[in-house]
Each structure stands twice: as C-alpha cells, then as structure tokens.
Design a protein around this motif. Sequence first.
Motif, PDB file in Angstrom:
ATOM      1  N   PHE A 143       0.835  -1.195   0.000  1.00 19.97           N
ATOM      2  CA  PHE A 143       0.000   0.000   0.000  1.00 19.97           C
ATOM      3  C   PHE A 143       0.871   1.247   0.000  1.00 19.97           C
ATOM      4  O   PHE A 143       1.906   1.289   0.657  1.00 19.97           O
TER       5      PHE A 143
ATOM      6  N   ASP B  54      -4.697   4.412   1.172  1.00 21.13           N
ATOM      7  CA  ASP B  54      -4.758   3.422   0.109  1.00 21.13           C
ATOM      8  C   ASP B  54      -5.417   2.127   0.577  1.00 21.13           C
ATOM      9  O   ASP B  54      -6.071   1.436  -0.208  1.00 21.13           O
TER      10      ASP B  54
ATOM     11  N   GLN C  36      -8.714   0.582  -1.234  1.00 22.84           N
ATOM     12  CA  GLN C  36      -8.789  -0.805  -1.700  1.00 22.84           C
ATOM     13  C   GLN C  36     -10.053  -1.478  -1.185  1.00 22.84           C
ATOM     14  O   GLN C  36     -10.702  -2.252  -1.896  1.00 22.84           O
TER      15      GLN C  36
ATOM     16  N   ARG D  20     -12.613  10.412  -1.125  1.00 22.32           N
ATOM     17  CA  ARG D  20     -12.247   9.258  -1.952  1.00 22.32           C
ATOM     18  C   ARG D  20     -13.456   8.341  -2.165  1.00 22.32           C
ATOM     19  O   ARG D  20     -13.603   7.730  -3.231  1.00 22.32           O
TER      20      ARG D  20
END
Length: 226
Positions: free
Chosen positions: A60, A65, A69, A129
């Motif tokens: 990662f 991150d 994922q 995100r």
Amino acid sequence: MGGVTLRPAPTLAQRKRQLVADELTRAALDLLADGGFDTVTVDEIAAAAGVSKRTFFRYFASKEDVVVQFLATLGAAMHEELAARPPGEAPSTALRHTVWACVRDCAGHEERARKVVRLILATPALHARFLERQAQWRDRLAAGLAARLDLDTGHELYPRLAADMALSAFHTVLQRWSTAGPADAAAGGDAAVDIAALTDGCFAVIAPALDAAVRTPAPHTGPATA
C-alpha cells in the motif's frame, strides 16, 4: 474438452502475498476504525500485522490506500451482481440486488464494517475518496443498465440517472446503518436498524420512478425556450 477454460491455480508465492495483503488490510481497518485515521501510524499497522513498515509499503502507498482498496472491493461486488441479474428483470429489482450485494458484505462483518463506514464518512479525505469511487461506480452501473435495456448512454438520460438513484440509496443505507449501534442505544438512539429492511425501504421509495421511466419513454421534444 472444448469451450472450457480453467483458470490456473495461484502459486505458493501468490497465496503468501495474498495472505499478507489480507492481514495488513484487516489490521489497518481495525486500528484505523478504533483509533482514528489521523492518530494511527503505519508503524502501528505493520506491527499489528506482524510485518515490517517496509513490507507495508510494498502493498500500500499509504493508510488511505488501504481504505481505497476496501472501497474497490465494494464497487467490484456491485458490478458483478448487476451483470449476473436475469435479463428482463425490472430495473428497480436488479439495482436493489446490486446494492444489496455490496451492503450484504458489510452486514456479514457487522461491527467491524460499521466502524469502517463511520471512519470513511467522518474523515474528510476518506469521504472524498468514497465519493470519487461512487462516481466510477455510477459510470459502470450506467453502462451495465444501458446494455441491459439496449439504451445509448451517450443520448439517453435514464442509465445515468438510475445509477445515481441506486447509489444515493446505497449512501443513505450506509449513513443510517453506521450511526446505529450498541453505543447509540445507550444514548437513546436507534440500534435496531435492520440493514436488509433499510435497503428494501430505500428502493421502495425509488422503484416507481426507476420502473415507470422504462415502461413509459420520455417524449422527444425540441429545445427548451425561455
């Protein structure tokens, strides 16, 4: 045996890599959900997973991150479910099952998933995100709907609007469900939120619009005038 394609079994190295990735993900999500995104360090995540910090960065790029994922797996579940729905099924039914495939994964790990969803919704960078990912999901759902209904996404409004409605329902379900739990019950909140019933309830609201738009095509009109 023509027509049969067998996927090669993963190698030992690939299996080991996946086990490390899964353990890092589990440790990261548990620590971040309990300790807060800004507080928990990569060193702490690596230690909890039993690996070095250097190993963490092989899998990662950052703490963020890991969560991204997690979101990617949710989007993949939606796309696969819509593709697997029976042809000719009402759009509201297909989309309800599509969203439920994603929600069901959260419900299967209820308390942990609830904490992770709370973390995402309460952390501005992660929430941003999440919204980015939803925009990608919308495009894929719209394309899937267009294919099912033989519509052109470049000209027809329905696929994109329907995908937006389904994702709005999904977001509403997660927000309502993630704020209900044992701690909320002690404070007088609603801990008895049934996530399946909540999903059904959201789609009961939007189903008439989703299905009526397909049964009754919008009339073609000229440009709007002032």
